[in-house]
Design a protein around this motif. Structure first.
Motif, mmCIF file in Angstrom:
data_model
loop_
_atom_site.group_PDB
_atom_site.id
_atom_site.type_symbol
_atom_site.label_atom_id
_atom_site.label_comp_id
_atom_site.label_asym_id
_atom_site.label_seq_id
_atom_site.Cartn_x
_atom_site.Cartn_y
_atom_site.Cartn_z
ATOM 1 N N ALA A 202 0.834 -1.209 0.000
ATOM 2 C CA ALA A 202 0.000 0.000 0.000
ATOM 3 C C ALA A 202 0.865 1.255 0.000
ATOM 4 O O ALA A 202 0.590 2.210 -0.736
ATOM 5 C CB ALA A 202 -0.936 -0.007 1.203
ATOM 6 N N LYS A 203 1.919 1.236 0.783
ATOM 7 C CA LYS A 203 2.821 2.394 0.844
ATOM 8 C C LYS A 203 3.508 2.610 -0.505
ATOM 9 O O LYS A 203 3.590 3.740 -0.996
ATOM 10 C CB LYS A 203 3.861 2.178 1.946
ATOM 11 N N GLY A 204 4.003 1.546 -1.118
ATOM 12 C CA GLY A 204 4.655 1.658 -2.417
ATOM 13 C C GLY A 204 3.702 2.121 -3.507
ATOM 14 O O GLY A 204 4.051 2.958 -4.344
ATOM 15 N N LEU A 205 2.479 1.594 -3.493
ATOM 16 C CA LEU A 205 1.493 2.005 -4.480
ATOM 17 C C LEU A 205 1.093 3.468 -4.284
ATOM 18 O O LEU A 205 0.922 4.207 -5.254
ATOM 19 C CB LEU A 205 0.254 1.104 -4.409
ATOM 20 N N LYS A 206 0.976 3.876 -3.030
ATOM 21 C CA LYS A 206 0.641 5.283 -2.743
ATOM 22 C C LYS A 206 1.748 6.197 -3.250
ATOM 23 O O LYS A 206 1.469 7.267 -3.823
ATOM 24 C CB LYS A 206 0.422 5.472 -1.232
ATOM 25 N N PRO B 260 -21.737 7.265 -11.029
ATOM 26 C CA PRO B 260 -20.849 6.603 -11.992
ATOM 27 C C PRO B 260 -19.538 7.368 -12.114
ATOM 28 O O PRO B 260 -19.510 8.589 -12.057
ATOM 29 C CB PRO B 260 -21.637 6.642 -13.299
ATOM 30 N N GLN B 261 -18.469 6.634 -12.226
ATOM 31 C CA GLN B 261 -17.132 7.224 -12.290
ATOM 32 C C GLN B 261 -16.503 6.941 -13.651
ATOM 33 O O GLN B 261 -16.869 5.993 -14.322
ATOM 34 C CB GLN B 261 -16.218 6.579 -11.232
ATOM 35 N N THR B 262 -15.550 7.760 -13.990
ATOM 36 C CA THR B 262 -14.721 7.415 -15.127
ATOM 37 C C THR B 262 -13.838 6.250 -14.679
ATOM 38 O O THR B 262 -13.563 6.106 -13.484
ATOM 39 C CB THR B 262 -13.846 8.613 -15.552
ATOM 40 N N PRO B 263 -13.392 5.419 -15.593
ATOM 41 C CA PRO B 263 -12.565 4.275 -15.194
ATOM 42 C C PRO B 263 -11.328 4.725 -14.405
ATOM 43 O O PRO B 263 -10.697 5.720 -14.739
ATOM 44 C CB PRO B 263 -12.165 3.633 -16.515
ATOM 45 N N LEU B 264 -11.018 3.986 -13.378
ATOM 46 C CA LEU B 264 -9.863 4.294 -12.544
ATOM 47 C C LEU B 264 -8.591 3.768 -13.190
ATOM 48 O O LEU B 264 -8.602 2.752 -13.884
ATOM 49 C CB LEU B 264 -10.033 3.667 -11.163
ATOM 50 N N LYS B 265 -7.505 4.431 -12.899
ATOM 51 C CA LYS B 265 -6.195 3.970 -13.370
ATOM 52 C C LYS B 265 -5.861 2.667 -12.628
ATOM 53 O O LYS B 265 -6.199 2.503 -11.460
ATOM 54 C CB LYS B 265 -5.138 5.027 -13.092
ATOM 55 N N PRO B 266 -5.178 1.732 -13.290
ATOM 56 C CA PRO B 266 -4.869 0.442 -12.654
ATOM 57 C C PRO B 266 -4.108 0.567 -11.338
ATOM 58 O O PRO B 266 -4.373 -0.178 -10.394
ATOM 59 C CB PRO B 266 -4.034 -0.283 -13.711
ATOM 60 N N VAL B 267 -3.187 1.508 -11.236
ATOM 61 C CA VAL B 267 -2.439 1.665 -9.982
ATOM 62 C C VAL B 267 -3.376 2.106 -8.856
ATOM 63 O O VAL B 267 -3.218 1.684 -7.712
ATOM 64 C CB VAL B 267 -1.246 2.648 -10.154
ATOM 65 N N VAL B 268 -4.364 2.912 -9.169
ATOM 66 C CA VAL B 268 -5.340 3.343 -8.167
ATOM 67 C C VAL B 268 -6.213 2.167 -7.756
ATOM 68 O O VAL B 268 -6.490 1.977 -6.563
ATOM 69 C CB VAL B 268 -6.185 4.523 -8.703
ATOM 70 N N VAL B 269 -6.621 1.363 -8.721
ATOM 71 C CA VAL B 269 -7.420 0.172 -8.411
ATOM 72 C C VAL B 269 -6.634 -0.755 -7.482
ATOM 73 O O VAL B 269 -7.166 -1.237 -6.478
ATOM 74 C CB VAL B 269 -7.830 -0.567 -9.706
ATOM 75 N N ALA B 270 -5.371 -0.989 -7.799
ATOM 76 C CA ALA B 270 -4.530 -1.859 -6.963
ATOM 77 C C ALA B 270 -4.429 -1.300 -5.542
ATOM 78 O O ALA B 270 -4.564 -2.050 -4.565
ATOM 79 C CB ALA B 270 -3.145 -2.006 -7.580
ATOM 80 N N TYR B 271 -4.191 -0.003 -5.425
ATOM 81 C CA TYR B 271 -4.084 0.630 -4.107
ATOM 82 C C TYR B 271 -5.397 0.494 -3.329
ATOM 83 O O TYR B 271 -5.379 0.151 -2.142
ATOM 84 C CB TYR B 271 -3.707 2.104 -4.267
ATOM 85 N N LEU B 272 -6.511 0.735 -3.983
ATOM 86 C CA LEU B 272 -7.815 0.642 -3.308
ATOM 87 C C LEU B 272 -8.107 -0.785 -2.862
ATOM 88 O O LEU B 272 -8.642 -1.002 -1.770
ATOM 89 C CB LEU B 272 -8.919 1.165 -4.220
#
Length: 143
Positions: free
Chosen positions: A26-30, A55-67
């Protein structure tokens, strides 16, 4: 009714040191998000809006991973404060791992440099632990 099974789940999760792997990821992804202005804006926008109702615009993959990683770590806070046996944060953590693993594995296949931060090996090792899996199934039946 739950004490023995729950103790087994807690012991296995602690033995694997999963929380430290997840916190490090989580720290690295942040950090990866903070370096990239588009990703930082995407995360800020997601957190400021009500993502469950709008509804949201699609999230970036790094944001999805962090979430996903932070969602797994927040299993402890998902309890209602009634204490054991009503609150079972280690059991909930395992269930979240089961749910999140396929998504994380899919994200890992992208070519982004941050994918090396995803702790797939420790998660996979936990999910392949037969004794732990059997205990979780037994506890699920009891719940």
């Amino acid at each position: 009714m739950f004490d023995r099974d729950y103790s087994t789940i807690r012991r296995h999760l602690k033995a694997h040191g999963l929380r430290s792997h997840l916190r490090k990821a989580a720290k690295g992804l942040k950090n990866a998000i903070n370096v990239e202005p588009d990703s930082r804006g995407c995360l800020d926008n997601y957190l400021q809006n009500n993502p469950l109702h709008e509804p949201q615009t699609p999230l970036k993959p790094v944001v999805v991973a962090y979430l996903i990683i932070t969602w797994i770590l927040e299993a402890k806070q998902a309890s209602h404060g009634f204490g054991f046996p009503f609150d079972r944060p280690h059991f909930d953590l395992y269930r979240r791992l089961q749910e999140a693993y396929p998504e994380l594995r899919e994200l890992k296949q992208s070519t982004h440099p941050w994918t090396s931060l995803l702790p797939l090996a420790p998660i996979s090792k936990i999910l392949r632990d037969e004794a732990l899996s059997t205990t979780v199934l037994r506890m699920q039946e009891k719940v």
